[in-house]
Design a protein around this motif. Structure first.
Motif, short mmCIF file in Angstrom:
data_model
loop_
_atom_site.label_atom_id
_atom_site.label_comp_id
_atom_site.label_asym_id
_atom_site.label_seq_id
_atom_site.Cartn_x
_atom_site.Cartn_y
_atom_site.Cartn_z
N LEU A 52 11.66 0.49 8.39
CA LEU A 52 10.34 0.09 7.92
C LEU A 52 9.45 1.32 7.73
O LEU A 52 9.59 2.30 8.46
CB LEU A 52 9.66 -0.85 8.93
CG LEU A 52 10.17 -2.28 9.05
CD1 LEU A 52 9.38 -3.01 10.12
CD2 LEU A 52 10.06 -3.01 7.72
N PRO A 53 8.51 1.26 6.80
CA PRO A 53 7.55 2.36 6.67
C PRO A 53 6.69 2.49 7.92
O PRO A 53 6.44 1.50 8.63
CB PRO A 53 6.69 1.95 5.46
CG PRO A 53 7.42 0.85 4.79
CD PRO A 53 8.26 0.18 5.83
N TYR A 56 2.66 0.21 8.11
CA TYR A 56 3.10 -1.17 7.91
C TYR A 56 2.50 -2.01 9.02
O TYR A 56 2.01 -1.49 10.03
CB TYR A 56 4.63 -1.24 7.95
CG TYR A 56 5.23 -2.44 7.26
CD1 TYR A 56 5.09 -2.62 5.89
CD2 TYR A 56 5.94 -3.40 7.98
CE1 TYR A 56 5.65 -3.70 5.25
CE2 TYR A 56 6.50 -4.50 7.35
CZ TYR A 56 6.35 -4.65 5.98
OH TYR A 56 6.90 -5.74 5.35
N CYS A 57 2.55 -3.33 8.85
CA CYS A 57 1.99 -4.24 9.85
C CYS A 57 2.59 -3.99 11.23
O CYS A 57 3.81 -3.98 11.40
CB CYS A 57 2.26 -5.69 9.41
SG CYS A 57 1.87 -6.91 10.68
N ARG A 61 6.48 -4.48 12.66
CA ARG A 61 7.18 -3.33 13.26
C ARG A 61 7.64 -3.67 14.67
O ARG A 61 8.74 -3.29 15.10
CB ARG A 61 6.27 -2.10 13.27
CG ARG A 61 5.95 -1.56 11.88
CD ARG A 61 4.94 -0.43 11.94
NE ARG A 61 5.52 0.79 12.48
CZ ARG A 61 4.81 1.81 12.97
NH1 ARG A 61 3.49 1.73 13.01
NH2 ARG A 61 5.42 2.90 13.40
N GLY A 86 5.73 -10.55 4.19
CA GLY A 86 6.37 -9.45 4.90
C GLY A 86 7.52 -9.93 5.77
O GLY A 86 8.54 -9.24 5.92
N PHE A 208 -3.05 -3.46 7.69
CA PHE A 208 -1.98 -3.61 6.70
C PHE A 208 -1.41 -5.03 6.64
O PHE A 208 -0.40 -5.27 6.01
CB PHE A 208 -0.84 -2.60 6.95
CG PHE A 208 -1.31 -1.22 7.24
CD1 PHE A 208 -1.99 -0.49 6.28
CD2 PHE A 208 -1.11 -0.65 8.50
CE1 PHE A 208 -2.45 0.78 6.55
CE2 PHE A 208 -1.58 0.63 8.77
CZ PHE A 208 -2.25 1.35 7.80
N CYS A 209 -2.09 -5.98 7.32
CA CYS A 209 -1.69 -7.39 7.23
C CYS A 209 -2.45 -8.04 6.09
O CYS A 209 -3.62 -7.75 5.84
CB CYS A 209 -2.02 -8.10 8.56
SG CYS A 209 -1.82 -9.89 8.50
#
Length: 253
Positions: A52-53, A56-57, A61, A86, A208-209
C-alpha cells in the motif's frame, strides 16, 4: 458469496461490518472473529510498504498490517457502500498476497437494532470499545444503557487512535458511521448523515478517507462544529484543538 464451510474456520478477520447473516453463521460455528480495522498488532508498517502507499487511509493500512501478521483461516471484507471503494482494492491485494480465502461480501442490511451506546452517558473510549466489540456478534447486548442529554457530539468513524477521545465528556453522543455500526446497518446513508445542530460536535474522519468530504460538508452546515482529520496517530495538536473546542463551546462545563 461462494459457499464456504464455516465449521472449518477457527480464526477469521473481518473488515468493515459483514452482513448479519455472515456474523451469525460465524457465531454459530464458534469461530473467533478479529476486527481487522482495529489496532491488533504492533508490527512495523514498513513491512506492508510494498502493498500500500504510505499516503493512504490509516484504517486500511491497519487492516493490511493485521492481516499479514495474524494467523487467520479466512477474511470477510465488506466491499459495498457500507465500507468504501478502498476496501475493494485492499481485498484484491490481500487475495493476491495471502494463502487464505479473502471473501468479498456486501452489507445492505436494513433492520435497525438501535444505537443506545451512542447515546449513553459513559466514557467515550469505553463506548467505542463496546461498539467495535459488538461487530463480532450478530445480536446486540440484552442489557442496553439509557440515553442521556448530550453535551457534545462525535461524528465519524471509530478513530484508529483512541487517545483522540480522551477530552470528550461522558455525555457525548456518537453520530456518523459509528452510529450505523452499532445499528448494524453500515450502508444507511441517512443515519450516517444525521447530526444534532444543537450539540457542539467534532466531525472526524481519518486522513485520506473518502468520508472526509461528508465530514467537512456537515461541519460547514453545523452551527457548533469542529472539522478534524487525523492520520495514523492523534498528535498533541489534534488533542489541543478538540480540548479548546469543547471548552469554548461549553461542552465541558
Amino acid at each position: 458469496m461462494r459457499q464456504h464451510d464455516f465449521a472449518k474456520f477457527t480464526q477469521v478477520g473481518i473488515v468493515g461490518l459483514p452482513p448479519r447473516s455472515v456474523i451469525a453463521r460465524l457465531n454459530q460455528a464458534g469461530v473467533a472473529i478479529h476486527d481487522l480495522d482495529a489496532r491488533l498488532v504492533e508490527a512495523n508498517l514498513e513491512g506492508i510498504s510494498p502493498l500500500l502507499p504510505k499516503v493512504y487511509c490509516a484504517i486500511l493500512r491497519t487492516v493490511v498490517l493485521n492481516a499479514v501478521n495474524l494467523q487467520l483461516d479466512a477474511i470477510f471484507i465488506d466491499v459495498g457502500p457500507g465500507k468504501c471503494d478502498g476496501a475493494l482494492h485492499v481485498a484484491t491485494i490481500l487475495e493476491d498476497t495471502l494463502p487464505l480465502p479473502v471473501i468479498r461480501v456486501i452489507n445492505t442490511d436494513t433492520k435497525d437494532f438501535g444505537h443506545p451506546l451512542c447515546q449513553a452517558r459513559q466514557d467515550l473510549t469505553e463506548k467505542f470499545l463496546a461498539i467495535t466489540e459488538g461487530v463480532k456478534q450478530a445480536q446486540p447486548p440484552v442489557i442496553q444503557p439509557k440515553p442521556c442529554k448530550p453535551k457534545a457530539g462525535f461524528w465519524g468513524v471509530p478513530p484508529r487512535d483512541f487517545s483522540l477521545l480522551a477530552p470528550f465528556p461522558p455525555a457525548t453522543h456518537i453520530y456518523g458511521w459509528s452510529r450505523c455500526l452499532e445499528n448494524k446497518t453500515p450502508a444507511n446513508q441517512a443515519l450516517e448523515a444525521y447530526c444534532n445542530p444543537q450539540v457542539p460536535t467534532v466531525f472526524f474522519a481519518q486522513s485520506f478517507c473518502a468520508k472526509t468530504a461528508l465530514a467537512k460538508y456537515l461541519a460547514h452546515r453545523h452551527p457548533l462544529s469542529l472539522y478534524l482529520d487525523v492520520d495514523f496517530n492523534a498528535g498533541g495538536s489534534a488533542l489541543a484543538k478538540v480540548q479548546a473546542f469543547l471548552e469554548l463551546s461549553g461542552a465541558l462545563a
